[in-house]
Enzyme design. Structure first.
Site, short mmCIF file in Angstrom:
data_model
loop_
_atom_site.label_atom_id
_atom_site.label_comp_id
_atom_site.label_asym_id
_atom_site.label_seq_id
_atom_site.Cartn_x
_atom_site.Cartn_y
_atom_site.Cartn_z
N ARG A 175 31.27 14.20 79.53
CA ARG A 175 32.43 13.46 79.01
C ARG A 175 33.74 14.14 79.43
NH1 ARG A 175 32.09 10.39 74.30
NH2 ARG A 175 33.95 11.39 73.45
N ARG A 179 38.90 19.67 86.70
CA ARG A 179 39.77 19.28 87.82
C ARG A 179 40.32 20.51 88.55
NH1 ARG A 179 42.53 16.02 83.85
NH2 ARG A 179 41.48 14.01 83.61
N ARG A 257 25.45 14.26 63.11
CA ARG A 257 26.44 15.26 62.81
C ARG A 257 27.56 14.58 62.02
NH1 ARG A 257 30.51 17.32 65.49
NH2 ARG A 257 30.41 16.06 67.37
N ARG A 288 38.88 22.16 65.60
CA ARG A 288 40.18 21.78 66.13
C ARG A 288 41.13 21.42 65.00
NH1 ARG A 288 37.81 16.44 69.41
NH2 ARG A 288 36.61 15.64 67.67
N GLU A 311 39.41 20.34 61.43
CA GLU A 311 38.12 19.64 61.53
C GLU A 311 36.97 20.65 61.56
OE1 GLU A 311 37.94 16.49 64.52
OE2 GLU A 311 35.85 16.99 64.92
N TYR A 359 26.27 7.57 71.55
CA TYR A 359 27.59 8.22 71.45
C TYR A 359 28.63 7.29 72.09
CZ TYR A 359 30.50 12.57 71.76
OH TYR A 359 31.45 13.55 71.63
N ASP A 361 32.15 5.45 72.65
CA ASP A 361 33.58 5.46 72.36
C ASP A 361 33.96 4.05 71.92
OD1 ASP A 361 34.48 8.07 72.71
OD2 ASP A 361 34.45 7.86 74.89
P1 FAD Z 1 31.59 2.57 62.86
O1 FAD Z 1 33.03 2.66 63.12
O2 FAD Z 1 30.87 3.80 62.41
O3 FAD Z 1 31.36 1.41 61.77
C1 FAD Z 1 30.14 1.21 61.10
C2 FAD Z 1 30.47 0.67 59.71
O4 FAD Z 1 29.23 0.31 59.06
C3 FAD Z 1 31.15 1.68 58.81
O5 FAD Z 1 32.39 1.18 58.35
C4 FAD Z 1 30.16 1.89 57.66
O6 FAD Z 1 30.79 2.06 56.40
C5 FAD Z 1 29.37 0.58 57.69
N1 FAD Z 1 28.05 0.70 57.09
C6 FAD Z 1 27.08 1.60 57.39
N2 FAD Z 1 26.01 1.41 56.58
C7 FAD Z 1 26.31 0.37 55.78
C8 FAD Z 1 25.62 -0.29 54.72
N3 FAD Z 1 24.39 0.09 54.32
N4 FAD Z 1 26.21 -1.34 54.08
C9 FAD Z 1 27.47 -1.73 54.44
N5 FAD Z 1 28.17 -1.12 55.44
C10 FAD Z 1 27.60 -0.09 56.09
N6 FAD Z 1 36.22 6.72 70.20
C11 FAD Z 1 37.21 6.63 71.12
O7 FAD Z 1 37.24 5.67 71.90
N7 FAD Z 1 38.19 7.58 71.18
C12 FAD Z 1 38.23 8.64 70.33
O8 FAD Z 1 39.15 9.47 70.41
C13 FAD Z 1 37.21 8.76 69.36
N8 FAD Z 1 37.21 9.80 68.51
C14 FAD Z 1 36.24 9.87 67.56
C15 FAD Z 1 36.29 10.92 66.66
C16 FAD Z 1 35.35 11.00 65.65
C17 FAD Z 1 35.42 12.12 64.67
C18 FAD Z 1 34.31 10.02 65.57
C19 FAD Z 1 33.27 10.10 64.48
C20 FAD Z 1 34.25 9.00 66.48
C21 FAD Z 1 35.21 8.90 67.48
N9 FAD Z 1 35.21 7.85 68.39
C22 FAD Z 1 36.20 7.75 69.32
C23 FAD Z 1 34.14 6.82 68.37
C24 FAD Z 1 34.48 5.60 67.53
O9 FAD Z 1 34.64 5.97 66.18
C25 FAD Z 1 33.32 4.61 67.66
O10 FAD Z 1 33.17 4.21 68.99
C26 FAD Z 1 33.50 3.36 66.84
O11 FAD Z 1 33.83 3.69 65.52
C27 FAD Z 1 32.20 2.60 66.86
O12 FAD Z 1 32.30 1.46 66.06
P2 FAD Z 1 31.04 0.96 65.26
O13 FAD Z 1 31.42 -0.34 64.68
O14 FAD Z 1 29.83 1.02 66.11
O15 FAD Z 1 30.77 2.06 64.12
N1 UDP Z 2 33.87 20.66 74.47
C1 UDP Z 2 33.96 22.04 74.45
N2 UDP Z 2 35.19 22.62 74.32
C2 UDP Z 2 36.33 21.90 74.17
C3 UDP Z 2 36.23 20.49 74.18
C4 UDP Z 2 34.98 19.90 74.32
O1 UDP Z 2 32.96 22.72 74.54
O2 UDP Z 2 37.42 22.49 74.05
C5 UDP Z 2 32.52 20.08 74.65
C6 UDP Z 2 31.79 19.91 73.31
O3 UDP Z 2 30.41 20.10 73.52
C7 UDP Z 2 32.08 18.46 72.96
C8 UDP Z 2 32.06 17.80 74.33
O4 UDP Z 2 32.63 18.77 75.21
O5 UDP Z 2 31.12 17.94 72.08
C9 UDP Z 2 32.83 16.48 74.41
O6 UDP Z 2 34.17 16.70 73.99
P1 UDP Z 2 35.05 15.55 73.35
O7 UDP Z 2 36.42 16.08 73.15
O8 UDP Z 2 34.86 14.33 74.16
O9 UDP Z 2 34.35 15.37 71.92
P2 UDP Z 2 34.64 14.34 70.73
O10 UDP Z 2 36.06 13.88 70.86
O11 UDP Z 2 33.63 13.26 70.88
O12 UDP Z 2 34.43 15.14 69.50
#
Ligand code: FAD
Ligand code: UDP
Length: 394
Positions: A175, A179, A257, A288, A311, A359, A361
């Site tokens: 991911r 560069r 996780r 972070r 976090e 995983y 996005d």
């Molecule tokens: P979710 O957003 O998880 O939605 C699932 C929903 O189902 C939740 O609201 C939950 O409450 C509901 N649900 C689950 N079980 C039940 C139940 N039994 N009854 C009723 N409701 C239920 N993506 C990016 O593009 N850029 C980013 O920078 C980025 N950063 C992230 C950072 C973190 C910490 C995390 C966790 C994810 C990140 N993502 C990021 C990924 C992004 O969150 C997901 O791609 C997106 O949320 C996926 O949407 P989803 O609908 O599949 O799941």
């Molecule tokens: N990662 C790392 N050091 C950093 C940033 C990222 O080792 O400073 C690794 C780590 O394993 C992480 C992965 O690269 O899970 C992907 O990073 P990203 O920032 O995409 O993670 P996310 O935003 O999904 O938490």
């Protein structure tokens, strides 16, 4: 409401399906979510004292190279020109991430050219250079050599995944770009930005249709009008919750996780000078720190205070919010068995990050939902084709 389609989960996957089904096909759609808001993990809100938009489940940056997804999301929101940059504090010194020529030269106190830096990394990667390892540890060393891997990746990954990097998939590290220029944009994608009026305004527009009813604070596994017992088999359901939970963990618990976010409002204008600072050293417990004002330099936020979040990452138990699929070999064996069970289900489709144990996005969740809609739901509702249950949407 008599629903034509029930969606479990108001995250981006569920919202996309609901929007298409209601706006294009005129279906009556009921969405249930156990949380008190829509948007799933991408939900944001204004912090009460400062008005700064905070990302409740960790920072979310929108980026995509998928033109179809970009055109789709632009129907609901404009995007700012925000370009994501991340810094990392190692041994008391700040370096740019992802690893680029600036990181390498600062690390070595040198002025290597791109070619010299490549040669140095190749030398450090030793016996793994030129191979294509499948686990994160070997892939990391192969990509950037041992010294950079140990400084910036090894312990950060250990803290984030609490799993030996040898047991993690190499795709996690893929991911991150590496560069041999001074370009330190975090993402490589064609399009990037943050929703101009915030994420929540975007999501509200997606469900702004009288044919869509959202039932918040409603768990699918509680008995209710739109619960599992009342719906599955009687009305088409799209389920975006955890796949192992749906089957009552019959094949064992999948590894997820979760993260804990510690929010603090500080009486200063600027805490760290950037949106995200990583902490890759083992003696710092968090991974972070996010400082939300920096996501919107165009907004007129107060100068008297700033909001930060530390976090921390850990394994999710059954009562925690599952965020990231850990996806070890053991998990992969279990998910295959769950997919067999999914195939035997009737009138229910599984999708999203939790339902497919991928995983994703945001742009991938949206793209995957659009495919499910086009390939399965639309042929069923518009042309009377059987709804082929099962087959976790990829
Ligand atoms: P979710 O957003 O998880 O939605 C699932 C929903 O189902 C939740 O609201 C939950 O409450 C509901 N649900 C689950 N079980 C039940 C139940 N039994 N009854 C009723 N409701 C239920 N993506 C990016 O593009 N850029 C980013 O920078 C980025 N950063 C992230 C950072 C973190 C910490 C995390 C966790 C994810 C990140 N993502 C990021 C990924 C992004 O969150 C997901 O791609 C997106 O949320 C996926 O949407 P989803 O609908 O599949 O799941
Ligand atoms: N990662 C790392 N050091 C950093 C940033 C990222 O080792 O400073 C690794 C780590 O394993 C992480 C992965 O690269 O899970 C992907 O990073 P990203 O920032 O995409 O993670 P996310 O935003 O999904 O938490």
């Amino acid at each position: 409401m008599q629903a034509d389609l029930v969606i479990v989960g108001a995250g981006l996957y569920g919202l996309t399906i609901a929007e298409r089904a209601a706006n294009e096909l005129g279906l009556k759609v009921a969405i249930v979510d156990r949380r008190g808001h829509i948007g799933g993990n991408a939900y944001t809100e204004r912090e009460a004292r400062t008005g700064i938009e905070v990302h409740r489940y960790g920072a979310h940056l929108f980026h995509t190279s998928n033109e179809k997804v970009w055109a789709y999301v632009n129907q609901f929101t404009g995007f700012t020109g925000y370009v994501h940059h991340v810094y990392t504090t190692h041994n008391g010194e700040v370096f740019p991430m992802p690893i680029n020529l600036g990181t390498i030269n600062q690390f070595l106190h040198a002025a290597l050219t791109p070619q010299q830096a490549r040669d140095w990394v190749r030398e450090q990667a030793g016996e793994l250079a030129g191979t294509d390892p499948e686990n994160l540890n070997d892939k990391g060393i192969q990509l950037i050599g041992r010294p950079l891997y140990e400084a910036f990746i090894k312990y950060y990954t250990g803290k984030q995944w609490q799993t030996d990097p040898k047991d993690l998939s190499a795709s996690i590290i893929n991911r991150l770009p590496v560069r041999y220029t001074y370009d330190n944009r975090y993402f490589n994608d064609t399009h990037e930005g943050l929703p101009v009026d915030g994420y929540t305004a975007w999501f509200e527009r997606m469900v702004d249709n009288p044919n869509i009813e959202v039932h918040l604070n409603t768990d699918f596994f509680d008995n209710g009008e739109f619960g599992k017992a009342a719906t599955v088999g009687s009305v088409p359901v799209v389920y975006t919750g955890p796949v192992d939970r749906y089957f009552d963990y019959a094949e064992g618990e999948l590894g997820w996780r979760t993260i804990d976010l510690e929010e603090e409002v500080l009486p200063i204008e600027d805490f760290q000078g950037c949106a995200v600072m990583n902490y890759p050293d083992p003696d710092v417990k968090f991974t972070r720190i996010h400082e939300f004002r920096h996501f919107h330099p165009e907004r007129d936020y107060t100068k008297d205070a700033t909001v930060i979040m530390r976090e921390y990452s850990r394994f999710a138990g059954r009562d925690d919010e599952p965020y990231y699929p850990v996806n070890t070999a053991d998990d992969r064996a279990k998910i295959l068995k769950y997919r067999e069970r999914v195939k035997a289900e009737k009138q229910i489709l599984f999708g999203g990050r939790l339902g497919s144990y991928k995983y994703f996005d945001m742009h991938m969740a949206i793209g995957s939902a659009l495919s499910m809609y086009e390939n399965k739901l639309k042929p069923h509702f518009a042309a009377g084709e059987a709804l082929v249950s099962g087959g976790v949407d990829e």
